[in-house]
Design a protein around this motif. Structure first.
Motif, PDB file in Angstrom:
ATOM      1  N   PHE A  47       0.845  -1.184   0.000  1.00 14.46           N
ATOM      2  CA  PHE A  47       0.000   0.000   0.000  1.00 14.46           C
ATOM      3  C   PHE A  47       0.886   1.241   0.000  1.00 14.46           C
ATOM      4  O   PHE A  47       2.053   1.187   0.377  1.00 14.46           O
ATOM      5  N   ARG A  48       0.322   2.370  -0.414  1.00 16.38           N
ATOM      6  CA  ARG A  48       1.073   3.627  -0.436  1.00 16.38           C
ATOM      7  C   ARG A  48       0.182   4.750   0.075  1.00 16.38           C
ATOM      8  O   ARG A  48      -0.948   4.917  -0.365  1.00 16.38           O
ATOM      9  N   ILE A  49       0.723   5.522   1.006  1.00 16.26           N
ATOM     10  CA  ILE A  49       0.070   6.733   1.490  1.00 16.26           C
ATOM     11  C   ILE A  49       0.831   7.898   0.884  1.00 16.26           C
ATOM     12  O   ILE A  49       2.057   7.956   0.975  1.00 16.26           O
ATOM     13  N   ALA A 112      10.005   5.703   2.776  1.00 12.91           N
ATOM     14  CA  ALA A 112       9.332   6.990   2.626  1.00 12.91           C
ATOM     15  C   ALA A 112      10.195   7.870   1.735  1.00 12.91           C
ATOM     16  O   ALA A 112      11.421   7.782   1.749  1.00 12.91           O
ATOM     17  N   ASP A 113       9.531   8.720   0.942  1.00 10.32           N
ATOM     18  CA  ASP A 113      10.251   9.586   0.019  1.00 10.32           C
ATOM     19  C   ASP A 113       9.493  10.904  -0.096  1.00 10.32           C
ATOM     20  O   ASP A 113       8.265  10.936  -0.014  1.00 10.32           O
ATOM     21  N   LEU A 114      10.236  11.995  -0.282  1.00  6.90           N
ATOM     22  CA  LEU A 114       9.648  13.319  -0.463  1.00  6.90           C
ATOM     23  C   LEU A 114      10.133  13.877  -1.790  1.00  6.90           C
ATOM     24  O   LEU A 114      11.329  14.040  -2.001  1.00  6.90           O
ATOM     25  N   THR A 120       5.560  10.286   0.054  1.00  7.37           N
ATOM     26  CA  THR A 120       5.014   8.957  -0.199  1.00  7.37           C
ATOM     27  C   THR A 120       5.585   7.990   0.831  1.00  7.37           C
ATOM     28  O   THR A 120       6.787   7.978   1.087  1.00  7.37           O
ATOM     29  N   ILE A 121       4.700   7.203   1.423  1.00 12.26           N
ATOM     30  CA  ILE A 121       5.086   6.220   2.431  1.00 12.26           C
ATOM     31  C   ILE A 121       4.588   4.869   1.938  1.00 12.26           C
ATOM     32  O   ILE A 121       3.385   4.671   1.760  1.00 12.26           O
ATOM     33  N   ASP A 122       5.511   3.954   1.687  1.00 11.96           N
ATOM     34  CA  ASP A 122       5.155   2.610   1.221  1.00 11.96           C
ATOM     35  C   ASP A 122       5.008   1.685   2.421  1.00 11.96           C
ATOM     36  O   ASP A 122       5.867   1.646   3.310  1.00 11.96           O
ATOM     37  N   LEU A 123       3.911   0.952   2.427  1.00 11.04           N
ATOM     38  CA  LEU A 123       3.597   0.018   3.500  1.00 11.04           C
ATOM     39  C   LEU A 123       3.508  -1.390   2.930  1.00 11.04           C
ATOM     40  O   LEU A 123       3.015  -1.581   1.821  1.00 11.04           O
TER      41      LEU A 123
END
Length: 151
Positions: A47-49, A112-114, A120-123
């Protein structure tokens, strides 16, 4: 006007979902909507937030994963001396924020990346082998682990 739904019949027929029902009953209670975010399903267990954090630098954002809670917070650093700006109009929201996400069991933050004002936070959901379903043979035999990929 708040719509209320009675979860009692579902609570009676399920076991171990108390946290889910508590969350559903308290959600929608006028929570803050800043900063905006998207939640996306990339694959079955990925998932991605994505959080819109325009104007924030990576050192002004904190991401904390603790048990089943992910907290994303941001606080702008105070302007250094001599950097005073004379704004004629300020439309970019750079106020401090804290956004919390309830995570399911066995979900961990992968990375996580900006970039381009989007965090973006990958789960990833990783269920331990011991927690995966096991087929139990009748007659006291040894449990056989079912492989979903083989089916």
């Amino acid at each position: 006007m708040r719509n209320s739904f009675d979860w009692t019949p579902y609570r009676r027929s399920t076991v171990g979902f108390d946290r889910l029902f508590d969350f559903l009953e308290t959600s929608g209670s006028g929570a803050e909507n800043y900063p905006p975010f998207d939640i996306e399903k990339i694959a079955d267990d990925h998932f991605r937030i994505t959080v819109a954090v325009a104007g924030f630098k990576s050192d002004e954002i904190d991401i904390v994963a603790q048990q089943n809670m992910l907290t994303v917070s941001g606080r702008k650093a105070p302007a250094a001396e001599g950097e005073a700006r004379q704004l004629l109009y300020s439309g970019i929201a750079t106020r401090a924020f804290e956004r919390r996400f309830q995570l399911a069991d066995f979900v961990r933050v992968d990375q996580a990346d900006l970039a381009d004002g989007l965090l973006t936070i990958d789960l990833v959901r990783e269920v331990p082998e011991a927690m995966k379903p096991h087929k139990i043979a009748i007659g006291g035999g040894t449990p056989v682990i079912e492989d979903k990929q083989a089916a």
